[in-house]
Scaffold this motif. Structure first.
Motif, short mmCIF file in Angstrom:
data_model
loop_
_atom_site.label_atom_id
_atom_site.label_comp_id
_atom_site.label_asym_id
_atom_site.label_seq_id
_atom_site.Cartn_x
_atom_site.Cartn_y
_atom_site.Cartn_z
N CYS A 125 45.20 62.00 24.31
CA CYS A 125 45.17 60.56 24.51
C CYS A 125 44.20 59.90 23.53
CB CYS A 125 44.77 60.22 25.94
SG CYS A 125 46.09 60.49 27.15
N ARG A 126 43.05 60.50 23.36
CA ARG A 126 42.05 59.91 22.48
C ARG A 126 42.53 59.82 21.04
NH1 ARG A 126 36.79 63.22 21.72
NH2 ARG A 126 38.09 64.13 20.10
N LEU A 129 45.93 57.38 20.89
CA LEU A 129 45.89 55.98 21.33
C LEU A 129 46.05 55.01 20.16
CD1 LEU A 129 43.26 55.80 24.22
CD2 LEU A 129 45.67 55.15 24.31
N GLN A 133 48.94 52.20 20.17
CA GLN A 133 48.58 50.78 20.10
C GLN A 133 49.38 50.04 19.03
OE1 GLN A 133 46.76 49.12 22.10
NE2 GLN A 133 45.01 50.27 22.88
N LEU A 172 42.33 55.42 32.79
CA LEU A 172 42.93 55.04 31.51
C LEU A 172 43.86 53.84 31.68
CD1 LEU A 172 43.20 55.81 28.51
CD2 LEU A 172 45.12 57.29 29.15
N LEU A 176 43.51 50.14 29.79
CA LEU A 176 44.53 49.67 28.84
C LEU A 176 45.36 48.52 29.38
CD1 LEU A 176 45.84 53.14 27.59
CD2 LEU A 176 44.25 51.60 26.42
N ILE A 182 50.25 49.42 26.46
CA ILE A 182 50.43 50.82 26.85
C ILE A 182 50.38 50.93 28.37
CG2 ILE A 182 49.58 53.17 26.60
CD1 ILE A 182 48.20 52.30 24.03
#
Length: 242
Positions: A125-126, A129, A133, A172, A176, A182
């Motif tokens: 995810c990090r 992302l 985006q 998360l 977001l 997302i």
């Protein structure tokens, strides 16, 4: 083809639920990035997708537990270079061997399970992302287990990781949500005739539970336009009707 121009990365894509999702999403036009450490399994789902006349997928052999953070970033960079953005991320890889009491767990086995089931989704995810985006809308889907939420005895590192994963997904999603780009949701597949289910309950009558293909409509919903605006949800396949 409702998922045309959607690029979706699937972990654990070589077998079980990951392969089921990969084939279903590809049939609806998605460009699938197949991520798994087992190359023969990757080749099988690759061939199945091609045979179905779907967009040719990309195989990405990758060891979630053994990879360094630099290798995770290299993956993200390669995806950006090839596609420019990412529209979906499905965390389907799982580590589970058998039910076992906490007292008999080896530290190495505990750490390995947490690396695959919890740490890998965090790192993915990090690093991904920024690519998510860049999409007008994108979806992150985690795979959990409704039984683990009950703190089931002997579920061990698997149970702990699933409880933590649901918390991570909720955090998360909240972070977001304001961006409205997302959406983050968690899928609980319920009892299905999967390889994991066979390991967990070898004596169970598998003809009495649904096949993995029964989850296809849910995967299409979670990554399709119908779920835009739906975020922070735990979706139980046994009760949810897309």
């Amino acid at each position: 083809m409702p998922l045309k121009d959607h690029v979706i990365l699937i972990t654990g894509a070589g077998g079980g639920l990951g392969a089921t999702a990969a084939l279903a999403l590809a049939r609806h036009g998605a460009q699938i990035i197949l991520l798994d450490k087992n190359i023969p399994k990757l080749e099988r789902i690759y061939d199945a997708i091609v045979a179905a006349g779907a967009p040719e997928p990309v195989m990405y052999p990758f060891d979630l537990a053994g990879a360094s953070e630099a290798q995770y970033q290299e993956m993200a960079d390669a995806i950006e270079q090839r596609y420019g953005s990412l529209q979906g991320l499905l965390h389907s890889a799982v580590e589970f061997s058998a039910f076992s009491p906490i007292a008999s767990y080896k530290t190495k086995d505990w750490g390995h399970a947490l690396n695959v089931n919890l740490n890998a989704p965090f790192i993915l995810c990090r690093v991904l992302l920024p690519l998510l985006q860049l999409s007008r809308h994108a979806a992150i889907v985690f795979t959990s287990d409704s039984a683990a939420r009950k703190a089931q005895a002997y579920s061990g590192a698997y149970g702990v990781s699933k409880i933590a994963l649901e918390g991570f997904a909720a955090i998360l999603a909240a972070e977001l949500e304001a961006g409205q780009k997302i959406r983050v949701n968690t899928l609980c597949p319920g009892p299905v005739d999967s390889p994991l289910r066979k390991r967990a309950y070898p004596a169970e009558d598998k003809t009495a539970i649904p096949p993995m293909s029964s989850l296809e409509p849910l995967y299409l919903y979670l990554f399709g336009d119908a779920s835009i605006g739906v975020t922070g949800q735990i979706i139980d396949a046994q009760t949810f009707k897309p």
